[in-house]
Write a protein that holds these residues in place. Structure first.
Motif, PDB file in Angstrom:
ATOM      1  N   LYS A   1       0.841  -1.205   0.000  1.00  0.00           N
ATOM      2  CA  LYS A   1       0.000   0.000   0.000  1.00  0.00           C
ATOM      3  C   LYS A   1       0.872   1.249   0.000  1.00  0.00           C
ATOM      4  O   LYS A   1       0.606   2.203  -0.742  1.00  0.00           O
ATOM      5  N   LYS A   2       1.935   1.243   0.787  1.00  0.00           N
ATOM      6  CA  LYS A   2       2.849   2.388   0.833  1.00  0.00           C
ATOM      7  C   LYS A   2       3.516   2.601  -0.531  1.00  0.00           C
ATOM      8  O   LYS A   2       3.665   3.729  -0.989  1.00  0.00           O
ATOM      9  N   GLN A   3       3.886   1.514  -1.199  1.00  0.00           N
ATOM     10  CA  GLN A   3       4.496   1.606  -2.528  1.00  0.00           C
ATOM     11  C   GLN A   3       3.498   2.188  -3.531  1.00  0.00           C
ATOM     12  O   GLN A   3       3.839   3.060  -4.335  1.00  0.00           O
ATOM     13  N   ILE A   4       2.246   1.722  -3.483  1.00  0.00           N
ATOM     14  CA  ILE A   4       1.206   2.233  -4.380  1.00  0.00           C
ATOM     15  C   ILE A   4       0.988   3.727  -4.150  1.00  0.00           C
ATOM     16  O   ILE A   4       0.967   4.521  -5.096  1.00  0.00           O
ATOM     17  N   LEU A   5       0.829   4.108  -2.891  1.00  0.00           N
ATOM     18  CA  LEU A   5       0.603   5.527  -2.573  1.00  0.00           C
ATOM     19  C   LEU A   5       1.791   6.385  -2.996  1.00  0.00           C
ATOM     20  O   LEU A   5       1.626   7.507  -3.478  1.00  0.00           O
ATOM     21  N   GLY A   6       3.012   5.859  -2.834  1.00  0.00           N
ATOM     22  CA  GLY A   6       4.206   6.585  -3.273  1.00  0.00           C
ATOM     23  C   GLY A   6       4.200   6.823  -4.771  1.00  0.00           C
ATOM     24  O   GLY A   6       4.509   7.922  -5.244  1.00  0.00           O
ATOM     25  N   LEU A   7       3.839   5.794  -5.544  1.00  0.00           N
ATOM     26  CA  LEU A   7       3.769   5.947  -6.998  1.00  0.00           C
ATOM     27  C   LEU A   7       2.673   6.928  -7.392  1.00  0.00           C
ATOM     28  O   LEU A   7       2.858   7.759  -8.292  1.00  0.00           O
TER      29      LEU A   7
ATOM     30  N   ILE B   1      12.067   0.279 -14.280  1.00  0.00           N
ATOM     31  CA  ILE B   1      10.665   0.480 -14.633  1.00  0.00           C
ATOM     32  C   ILE B   1       9.807   0.185 -13.406  1.00  0.00           C
ATOM     33  O   ILE B   1       9.975  -0.835 -12.744  1.00  0.00           O
ATOM     34  N   ALA B   2       8.921   1.118 -13.090  1.00  0.00           N
ATOM     35  CA  ALA B   2       7.994   0.959 -11.969  1.00  0.00           C
ATOM     36  C   ALA B   2       6.709   1.700 -12.330  1.00  0.00           C
ATOM     37  O   ALA B   2       6.755   2.771 -12.923  1.00  0.00           O
ATOM     38  N   GLY B   3       5.585   1.134 -11.950  1.00  0.00           N
ATOM     39  CA  GLY B   3       4.323   1.798 -12.244  1.00  0.00           C
ATOM     40  C   GLY B   3       3.151   0.991 -11.738  1.00  0.00           C
ATOM     41  O   GLY B   3       3.314  -0.036 -11.070  1.00  0.00           O
ATOM     42  N   LEU B   4       1.978   1.480 -12.071  1.00  0.00           N
ATOM     43  CA  LEU B   4       0.739   0.857 -11.637  1.00  0.00           C
ATOM     44  C   LEU B   4      -0.154   0.603 -12.844  1.00  0.00           C
ATOM     45  O   LEU B   4      -0.177   1.401 -13.782  1.00  0.00           O
ATOM     46  N   SER B   5      -0.883  -0.465 -12.771  1.00  0.00           N
ATOM     47  CA  SER B   5      -1.947  -0.761 -13.726  1.00  0.00           C
ATOM     48  C   SER B   5      -3.152  -1.120 -12.876  1.00  0.00           C
ATOM     49  O   SER B   5      -3.019  -1.837 -11.885  1.00  0.00           O
ATOM     50  N   MET B   6      -4.310  -0.592 -13.231  1.00  0.00           N
ATOM     51  CA  MET B   6      -5.497  -0.828 -12.417  1.00  0.00           C
ATOM     52  C   MET B   6      -6.705  -1.190 -13.265  1.00  0.00           C
ATOM     53  O   MET B   6      -6.881  -0.673 -14.359  1.00  0.00           O
ATOM     54  N   ALA B   7      -7.533  -2.055 -12.697  1.00  0.00           N
ATOM     55  CA  ALA B   7      -8.901  -2.256 -13.161  1.00  0.00           C
ATOM     56  C   ALA B   7      -9.742  -1.493 -12.144  1.00  0.00           C
ATOM     57  O   ALA B   7      -9.512  -1.602 -10.933  1.00  0.00           O
ATOM     58  N   ALA B   8     -10.664  -0.681 -12.629  1.00  0.00           N
ATOM     59  CA  ALA B   8     -11.379   0.205 -11.711  1.00  0.00           C
ATOM     60  C   ALA B   8     -12.750   0.565 -12.267  1.00  0.00           C
ATOM     61  O   ALA B   8     -13.082   0.255 -13.419  1.00  0.00           O
ATOM     62  N   HIS B   9     -13.521   1.219 -11.424  1.00  0.00           N
ATOM     63  CA  HIS B   9     -14.793   1.813 -11.839  1.00  0.00           C
ATOM     64  C   HIS B   9     -14.628   3.327 -11.745  1.00  0.00           C
ATOM     65  O   HIS B   9     -14.080   3.835 -10.760  1.00  0.00           O
TER      66      HIS B   9
ATOM     67  N   ILE C   1      -5.192  -3.842  -8.471  1.00  0.00           N
ATOM     68  CA  ILE C   1      -4.018  -3.012  -8.766  1.00  0.00           C
ATOM     69  C   ILE C   1      -2.840  -3.942  -9.020  1.00  0.00           C
ATOM     70  O   ILE C   1      -2.564  -4.835  -8.222  1.00  0.00           O
ATOM     71  N   SER C   2      -2.170  -3.718 -10.124  1.00  0.00           N
ATOM     72  CA  SER C   2      -0.954  -4.436 -10.450  1.00  0.00           C
ATOM     73  C   SER C   2       0.213  -3.468 -10.236  1.00  0.00           C
ATOM     74  O   SER C   2       0.254  -2.401 -10.849  1.00  0.00           O
ATOM     75  N   VAL C   3       1.116  -3.822  -9.329  1.00  0.00           N
ATOM     76  CA  VAL C   3       2.266  -2.976  -9.001  1.00  0.00           C
ATOM     77  C   VAL C   3       3.475  -3.540  -9.744  1.00  0.00           C
ATOM     78  O   VAL C   3       3.966  -4.619  -9.415  1.00  0.00           O
ATOM     79  N   LEU C   4       3.920  -2.804 -10.750  1.00  0.00           N
ATOM     80  CA  LEU C   4       5.046  -3.230 -11.573  1.00  0.00           C
ATOM     81  C   LEU C   4       6.330  -2.659 -10.987  1.00  0.00           C
ATOM     82  O   LEU C   4       6.424  -1.446 -10.753  1.00  0.00           O
ATOM     83  N   ASP C   5       7.325  -3.537 -10.720  1.00  0.00           N
ATOM     84  CA  ASP C   5       8.586  -3.090 -10.113  1.00  0.00           C
ATOM     85  C   ASP C   5       9.729  -3.970 -10.618  1.00  0.00           C
ATOM     86  O   ASP C   5      10.013  -5.024 -10.056  1.00  0.00           O
ATOM     87  N   TYR C   6      10.375  -3.516 -11.692  1.00  0.00           N
ATOM     88  CA  TYR C   6      11.464  -4.284 -12.298  1.00  0.00           C
ATOM     89  C   TYR C   6      12.685  -4.373 -11.384  1.00  0.00           C
ATOM     90  O   TYR C   6      13.528  -5.231 -11.591  1.00  0.00           O
TER      91      TYR C   6
ATOM     92  N   GLY D   1      13.085  -7.712 -10.239  1.00  0.00           N
ATOM     93  CA  GLY D   1      13.245  -8.734 -11.276  1.00  0.00           C
ATOM     94  C   GLY D   1      12.479  -8.317 -12.513  1.00  0.00           C
ATOM     95  O   GLY D   1      11.478  -7.607 -12.432  1.00  0.00           O
ATOM     96  N   PHE D   2      12.956  -8.771 -13.666  1.00  0.00           N
ATOM     97  CA  PHE D   2      12.344  -8.390 -14.932  1.00  0.00           C
ATOM     98  C   PHE D   2      10.867  -8.740 -14.942  1.00  0.00           C
ATOM     99  O   PHE D   2      10.479  -9.885 -14.696  1.00  0.00           O
ATOM    100  N   GLY D   3      10.029  -7.743 -15.179  1.00  0.00           N
ATOM    101  CA  GLY D   3       8.590  -7.939 -15.267  1.00  0.00           C
ATOM    102  C   GLY D   3       7.893  -8.240 -13.942  1.00  0.00           C
ATOM    103  O   GLY D   3       6.736  -8.641 -13.937  1.00  0.00           O
ATOM    104  N   HIS D   4       8.578  -8.024 -12.816  1.00  0.00           N
ATOM    105  CA  HIS D   4       7.980  -8.359 -11.510  1.00  0.00           C
ATOM    106  C   HIS D   4       6.707  -7.534 -11.268  1.00  0.00           C
ATOM    107  O   HIS D   4       6.693  -6.319 -11.414  1.00  0.00           O
ATOM    108  N   THR D   5       5.649  -8.230 -10.887  1.00  0.00           N
ATOM    109  CA  THR D   5       4.367  -7.594 -10.615  1.00  0.00           C
ATOM    110  C   THR D   5       3.764  -8.190  -9.363  1.00  0.00           C
ATOM    111  O   THR D   5       3.770  -9.406  -9.185  1.00  0.00           O
TER     112      THR D   5
END
Length: 150
Positions: free
Chosen positions: A6-12, A78-86, A133-138, A141-145
């Motif tokens: 959660k802290k990582q998501i909020l930071g991003l 590479i770091a980021g977020l991908s979300m499914a949401a309403h 929420i998908s937290v991407l953080d290479y 590791g490569f492609g780590h989610t």
């Protein structure tokens, strides 16, 4: 949701200010566009034109997919977020005004806006509530989610 994730998501969310959001067009094809956003915790807000394609798409189907990330010269950072949401329209005037006050705070280096901030009646404001929420953080590791249910 574990506190470290959660802290990582909020930071991003706090270090970025634009996202790509995909809505569903009437023909079923996804329509991806870039918008600015603000967030209050895991709830995101963006605005668009009253008669925009996004507003029309969301009036039919409030499901969205979005990404939040930035370019990097090092593949393994590479770091980021991908979300499914309403994404649902904000109808409460006080909440809409709060969001409009929050938007300029994402741009502290901008001393003045090139135009007046719109009123809640002049734009459509959407509240985005994530379901996954998908937290991407290479760096892990490569492609780590890490996949997080909300």
């Amino acid at each position: 949701m574990n506190e470290q994730i959660k802290k990582q998501i909020l930071g991003l969310l706090d270090q970025h200010r634009i996202m790509t959001i995909a809505t569903l067009r009437p023909d079923g094809w996804p329509q991806a566009t870039t918008v600015g956003y603000v967030n209050e915790g895991l709830t995101l807000y963006f605005l668009c034109g009253l008669e925009s394609q996004k507003a029309a798409n969301l009036a039919r189907d409030d499901r969205v997919s979005l990404t939040i990330d930035h370019d990097t010269s090092d593949l393994m950072t590479i770091a980021g977020l991908s979300m499914a949401a309403h994404a649902r329209p904000v109808t409460d005037h006080a909440e809409a005004e709060k969001v409009l006050r929050m938007l300029p705070l994402k741009y502290p280096e901008q001393v003045a806006l090139p135009m007046p901030m719109p009123s809640p009646e002049e734009v459509r404001i959407f509240r985005v509530t994530p379901t996954m929420i998908s937290v991407l953080d290479y760096s892990k590791g490569f492609g780590h989610t890490d996949l997080v249910a909300c």
